[in-house]
Structures are given as structure tokens and as C-alpha cells.
Design a protein around this motif. Structure first.
Motif, PDB file in Angstrom:
ATOM      1  N   ASP A   1     -84.269 106.170   5.556  1.00  0.00           N
ATOM      2  CA  ASP A   1     -83.082 105.290   5.710  1.00  0.00           C
ATOM      3  C   ASP A   1     -82.076 105.946   6.640  1.00  0.00           C
ATOM      4  OD1 ASP A   1     -81.604 103.735   2.887  1.00  0.00           O
ATOM      5  OD2 ASP A   1     -80.287 104.599   4.342  1.00  0.00           O
TER       6      ASP A   1
ATOM      7  N   ARG B   1     -87.533  90.715  -9.116  1.00  0.00           N
ATOM      8  CA  ARG B   1     -88.372  89.606  -8.653  1.00  0.00           C
ATOM      9  C   ARG B   1     -88.680  89.684  -7.311  1.00  0.00           C
ATOM     10  NH1 ARG B   1     -85.436  87.168  -4.618  1.00  0.00           N
ATOM     11  NH2 ARG B   1     -84.251  85.417  -5.263  1.00  0.00           N
ATOM     12  N   THR B   2     -87.845  90.316  -6.524  1.00  0.00           N
ATOM     13  CA  THR B   2     -88.037  90.464  -5.055  1.00  0.00           C
ATOM     14  C   THR B   2     -89.109  91.271  -4.869  1.00  0.00           C
ATOM     15  OG1 THR B   2     -85.803  89.688  -4.713  1.00  0.00           O
ATOM     16  CG2 THR B   2     -86.966  90.667  -2.800  1.00  0.00           C
TER      17      THR B   2
ATOM     18  N   ILE C   1     -79.649  92.114   6.413  1.00  0.00           N
ATOM     19  CA  ILE C   1     -80.032  90.947   7.062  1.00  0.00           C
ATOM     20  C   ILE C   1     -78.966  90.580   8.414  1.00  0.00           C
ATOM     21  CG2 ILE C   1     -80.408  88.287   6.889  1.00  0.00           C
ATOM     22  CD1 ILE C   1     -81.468  89.076   4.148  1.00  0.00           C
TER      23      ILE C   1
ATOM     24  N   ASN D   1     -91.006  87.125   3.001  1.00  0.00           N
ATOM     25  CA  ASN D   1     -90.364  86.192   1.821  1.00  0.00           C
ATOM     26  C   ASN D   1     -88.954  86.086   2.018  1.00  0.00           C
ATOM     27  OD1 ASN D   1     -93.037  85.982   1.164  1.00  0.00           O
ATOM     28  ND2 ASN D   1     -93.035  87.486  -0.271  1.00  0.00           N
ATOM     29  N   LEU D   2     -88.537  85.028   1.786  1.00  0.00           N
ATOM     30  CA  LEU D   2     -86.930  84.920   2.068  1.00  0.00           C
ATOM     31  C   LEU D   2     -86.040  84.727   0.892  1.00  0.00           C
ATOM     32  CD1 LEU D   2     -87.325  81.435   4.438  1.00  0.00           C
ATOM     33  CD2 LEU D   2     -87.306  84.050   5.095  1.00  0.00           C
TER      34      LEU D   2
HETATM   35  N1  NAD Z   1     -85.660  88.183   0.645  1.00  0.00           N
HETATM   36  C1  NAD Z   1     -85.296  88.465  -0.608  1.00  0.00           C
HETATM   37  O1  NAD Z   1     -85.632  87.944  -1.646  1.00  0.00           O
HETATM   38  C2  NAD Z   1     -84.252  89.413  -0.983  1.00  0.00           C
HETATM   39  C3  NAD Z   1     -83.680  89.528  -2.260  1.00  0.00           C
HETATM   40  C4  NAD Z   1     -82.691  90.666  -2.274  1.00  0.00           C
HETATM   41  C5  NAD Z   1     -82.266  91.451  -1.474  1.00  0.00           C
HETATM   42  N2  NAD Z   1     -82.838  90.810  -0.074  1.00  0.00           N
HETATM   43  C6  NAD Z   1     -82.363  91.838   1.229  1.00  0.00           C
HETATM   44  O2  NAD Z   1     -83.052  93.164   1.236  1.00  0.00           O
HETATM   45  C7  NAD Z   1     -82.268  93.951   1.901  1.00  0.00           C
HETATM   46  C8  NAD Z   1     -81.915  95.371   1.115  1.00  0.00           C
HETATM   47  O3  NAD Z   1     -81.185  94.842  -0.166  1.00  0.00           O
HETATM   48  P1  NAD Z   1     -80.913  96.045  -1.120  1.00  0.00           P
HETATM   49  O4  NAD Z   1     -80.469  95.411  -2.659  1.00  0.00           O
HETATM   50  O5  NAD Z   1     -82.092  96.889  -1.488  1.00  0.00           O
HETATM   51  O6  NAD Z   1     -79.690  96.646  -0.544  1.00  0.00           O
HETATM   52  P2  NAD Z   1     -79.037  98.181  -0.618  1.00  0.00           P
HETATM   53  O7  NAD Z   1     -77.661  98.114  -0.182  1.00  0.00           O
HETATM   54  O8  NAD Z   1     -79.247  98.656  -2.014  1.00  0.00           O
HETATM   55  O9  NAD Z   1     -80.006  99.155   0.206  1.00  0.00           O
HETATM   56  C9  NAD Z   1     -80.298  99.081   1.607  1.00  0.00           C
HETATM   57  C10 NAD Z   1     -80.351 100.239   2.298  1.00  0.00           C
HETATM   58  O10 NAD Z   1     -80.823 100.175   3.768  1.00  0.00           O
HETATM   59  C11 NAD Z   1     -80.230 101.290   4.367  1.00  0.00           C
HETATM   60  N3  NAD Z   1     -79.972 100.687   5.814  1.00  0.00           N
HETATM   61  C12 NAD Z   1     -78.954 100.265   6.334  1.00  0.00           C
HETATM   62  N4  NAD Z   1     -79.115 100.053   7.755  1.00  0.00           N
HETATM   63  C13 NAD Z   1     -80.353 100.553   7.874  1.00  0.00           C
HETATM   64  C14 NAD Z   1     -81.261 100.521   8.808  1.00  0.00           C
HETATM   65  N5  NAD Z   1     -80.837 100.198  10.192  1.00  0.00           N
HETATM   66  N6  NAD Z   1     -82.477 101.098   8.849  1.00  0.00           N
HETATM   67  C15 NAD Z   1     -82.774 101.842   7.710  1.00  0.00           C
HETATM   68  N7  NAD Z   1     -82.105 101.594   6.546  1.00  0.00           N
HETATM   69  C16 NAD Z   1     -80.857 101.122   6.658  1.00  0.00           C
HETATM   70  C17 NAD Z   1     -78.754 101.447   3.493  1.00  0.00           C
HETATM   71  O11 NAD Z   1     -78.452 102.747   3.882  1.00  0.00           O
HETATM   72  C18 NAD Z   1     -79.155 101.256   2.038  1.00  0.00           C
HETATM   73  O12 NAD Z   1     -79.663 102.312   1.469  1.00  0.00           O
HETATM   74  C19 NAD Z   1     -80.862  93.271   2.133  1.00  0.00           C
HETATM   75  O13 NAD Z   1     -81.055  92.702   3.506  1.00  0.00           O
HETATM   76  C20 NAD Z   1     -80.859  92.017   1.169  1.00  0.00           C
HETATM   77  O14 NAD Z   1     -80.197  90.930   1.760  1.00  0.00           O
HETATM   78  C21 NAD Z   1     -83.456  90.209   0.075  1.00  0.00           C
END
Ligand code: NAD
Length: 325
Positions: free
Chosen positions: A164, A115-116, A208, A296-297
Motif C-alpha cells: 500500500d 460482490r467485487t 481509479i 472487471n468494471l
Molecule cells: N470494479 C469494481 O467493481 C469496483 C468496485 C468497488 C471498488 N472499486 C475500486 O476499487 C478501488 C479500491 O476500493 P476500496 O473500496 O478498496 O478503497 P479503499 O479506500 O478501502 O482502499 C484503497 C487503498 O489503496 C491505497 N492506495 C492509494 N493509492 C495507492 C497507490 N498508488 N498504490 C497502492 N495503494 C494505494 C490506499 O491507501 C487504500 O489503502 C477503488 O478505485 C474503487 O473505485 C472497483
């Protein structure tokens, strides 16, 4: 009294339903239209914070047009991947809008992942150039993957620049996504600047952070490009955000709420929220040279937009376990 029960759907059940992205994007757009018309109930999410940078949030929503009422109880623990556990985990409860009874409990991991990406795709539909061919992914995790799928559903993407902080995660992303999308060219990069300067649609999806030390500078995002940040303002410097011609979010009240908690210190006031744009109260992109952005939060609205359809399909497919209330 009748025998009352609910359907429990595991993560595997929800994945087996495998709702397709065009349907997810359509349902989300409908939910945001309903929000723009002012007919959804969506209180800002309360949460508890058990460890630094970890959260457990309660996310209720009611979308009358989709007959969807319920709550997501979701946690995010940044250290979990090192323990072999998922970063995001939690459950969704769906309630019957007529009598309030819970009729389903389901794992929320797959829904949160998809959904995100779909919410970003709805933002992009209104704010990105329709002919965008290049996609930039910063943070090659779950969101990097679902966003690649969602953006290629709506845009004629040909090339994907990937970055990454962990080279192994970047390589894995490129090999897995390359196999899944053989028509796309995946390009590894060594610095986020390469991604941002070369892409017409940019995603940032790192961790985050409440007090970030952001990387992306003013002028990196090209005129005409669109950016979506699901990691709040963690990757974007204030000057880069100020430069946007249209800076948007998914819910203005939610952003205000986060500001009271100390987030978004350098983030400009949004021009509009996504509901206002979808319903036409505020225009989306108006010229091919505008820089546009969605921060989007993540809303309960997104989850409740698709959970009832997943439940319906699961019932049709005979999935899940019935549990007595
Ligand atoms: N806004 C929303 O609706 C929403 C919804 C779900 C997740 N999120 C956020 O999205 C982000 C990613 O979530 P995810 O499930 O993909 O996590 P994930 O752990 O699957 O992936 C995150 C990736 O980012 C990499 N990473 C870490 N620090 C980094 C940097 N400084 N530069 C580049 N890459 C970096 C990690 O190595 C990893 O591969 C999180 O912050 C999560 O809280 C937001």
C-alpha cells in the motif's frame, strides 16, 4: 387497495446477514452464465460527476433466472476517508418482477465490497491456474480484504504479498488479515514490483484515475499468472496489458461506454467478457503458461445477483424496518 410496504435494511442489517463467500461466488457465476446466454438486461450505467474523480452512478439490472430486478445508486468520493466518511456509499432498491413494486431498500456498502471480490474470483476460476498458491495485493483497503477472502475460498493460497502507498494501511491490513487467516503468511513489501513478480494471482485496487500514470511494466507479471484490476487501467501500463494472452472484462458494452468518456486510452480490446467465458462461448485459460487478466468494471448484475438472497435471509432472521410505501 392493499397496504403496501417495503423492508429497509441498514448497513448493519446487511452485515448481520453476512452471506458467505461460497454462496456469493456461486450466485455471481449463475448471473454471468445468464448474461452469457443473453438473457439479462443490463444497460450501461449512467452517472453524475459532482467533484473531480467522484461519481454517483445509477446501476439497474434484471436477472430473470434469479428473479432479481432492481437498481443500485452508488457514490464514490475519493476524499471521503480524510473526512471520516466511507469512500463508497449508496442504496439498492429491489423491485418485484411481477408487478414492479419496490419491496426492499438496503445499504449497498457491504454488497459492493463482497460482490467485487467475488466477481474477480469467478474470473479467476476460469483464468487463473487452479494450483495458485501466492496472492499479491496492491491497495490494502476494502477490496484488498474481500479479494483475499474470495481468492482463498477458491485457491490453495499460502502466501500473500501486500503493498500500500500508505505504510500504516499496509501494516493494518497485515495485522488484521493475519489474525483472520492464521494459516496464511502475509509478507510486507516496499514496491509494487515485488508483489507482481512474486504472485500467481495479483489484485490492483488503488484509486481509479481517468488519466493515470501507471506503475506496472511489461514482464513483471510472470507467465502463468492471473491479474485482476478493480481500479481500471490506473495501475497497469499499456505495454503490460498488451502482453496478456487473454485480457478480459465483465461487460464489453460497459467498457466501450467508458472509452467514449475518455477512459482506457492504452487498454487493448478485450478477448472476451466474463459471461462468454462462463457459458463456454470463449475458452478460459488454455495452458499453464498463459498470462491472463480480468479488468472487471463492476456491474449492476453483481449486486442484483446477491441482493435478493440477502433480503430473503434478512426476512428469515427478522431484521430490518418495514416502511409504508
Ligand atoms: N470494479 C469494481 O467493481 C469496483 C468496485 C468497488 C471498488 N472499486 C475500486 O476499487 C478501488 C479500491 O476500493 P476500496 O473500496 O478498496 O478503497 P479503499 O479506500 O478501502 O482502499 C484503497 C487503498 O489503496 C491505497 N492506495 C492509494 N493509492 C495507492 C497507490 N498508488 N498504490 C497502492 N495503494 C494505494 C490506499 O491507501 C487504500 O489503502 C477503488 O478505485 C474503487 O473505485 C472497483
Amino acid at each position: 387497495m392493499k397496504d403496501l410496504s417495503l423492508l429497509y435494511l441498514s448497513r448493519q442489517d446487511v452485515e448481520t446477514v453476512g452471506l458467505d463467500l461460497p454462496t456469493i461466488i456461486e450466485l455471481l457465476e449463475k448471473a454471468f452464465r445468464n448474461k452469457g446466454e443473453g438473457s439479462v438486461e443490463l444497460p450501461p450505467k449512467p452517472g453524475i460527476h459532482t467533484r473531480p474523480n467522484a461519481f454517483i452512478h445509477a446501476m439497474p439490472a434484471y436477472i430473470p433466472a434469479l428473479h432479481s430486478a432492481g437498481i443500485k445508486w452508488v457514490s464514490g468520493y475519493p476524499d471521503n476517508p480524510q473526512r471520516g466518511l466511507p469512500y463508497i456509499s449508496g442504496l439498492i432498491i429491489l423491485n418485484d418482477e411481477e408487478n414492479g413494486l419496490p419491496y426492499a431498500v438496503m445499504d449497498c456498502t457491504w454488497i459492493t465490497a463482497y460482490r467485487t471480490g467475488a466477481a474477480s474470483a469467478v474470473s479467476a476460476k476460469y483464468l487463473a491456474r487452479p494450483d495458485s498458491k501466492t496472492l499479491g495485493i496492491i491497495g490494502c483497503g476494502v477490496q484488498g480484504r474481500t479479494h483475499t477472502e474470495a481468492m482463498t475460498t477458491l485457491f490453495p493460497i499460502e502466501r500473500v504479498y501486500a503493498y500500500d502507498i500508505l505504510p500504516a494501511a499496509q501494516e493494518k491490513f497485515i495485522s488484521e488479515m493475519g489474525a483472520k487467516f492464521p494459516d496464511l503468511e502475509f509478507i510486507p513489501t516496499r514496491h509494487p514490483k515485488e508483489v507482481v513478480t512474486q504472485s500467481e494471482i495479483v489484485l490492483t485496487a488503488g484509486p481509479i484515475l481517468k488519466n493515470p500514470t501507471p506503475t506496472i511494466e511489461k514482464d513483471w507479471l510472470q507467465p502463468g499468472a492471473f491479474a485482476t484490476a478493480v481500479d481500471f487501467d490506473s495501475y497497469w501500463k499499456g505495454e503490460a496489458l498488451q502482453q496478456m494472452d487473454k485480457f478480459t472484462t465483465d461487460d464489453l458494452a460497459q467498457m466501450e461506454y467508458y472509452r467514449t468518456l475518455g477512459y482506457f486510452k492504452d487498454t487493448p480490446q478485450p478477448y472476451a467478457d466474463l459471461g462468454e467465458i462462463v457459458v463456454g462461448k470463449k475458452p478460459g485459460r488454455e495452458s499453464p503458461s498463459e498470462r491472463c487478466m480480468a479488468m472487471n468494471l463492476g456491474l449492476a448484475l453483481d449486486d442484483m445477483a446477491i441482493a435478493p438472497t440477502i433480503y430473503q435471509r434478512a426476512v428469515e432472521m427478522g431484521l430490518g424496518v418495514r416502511l409504508p410505501l
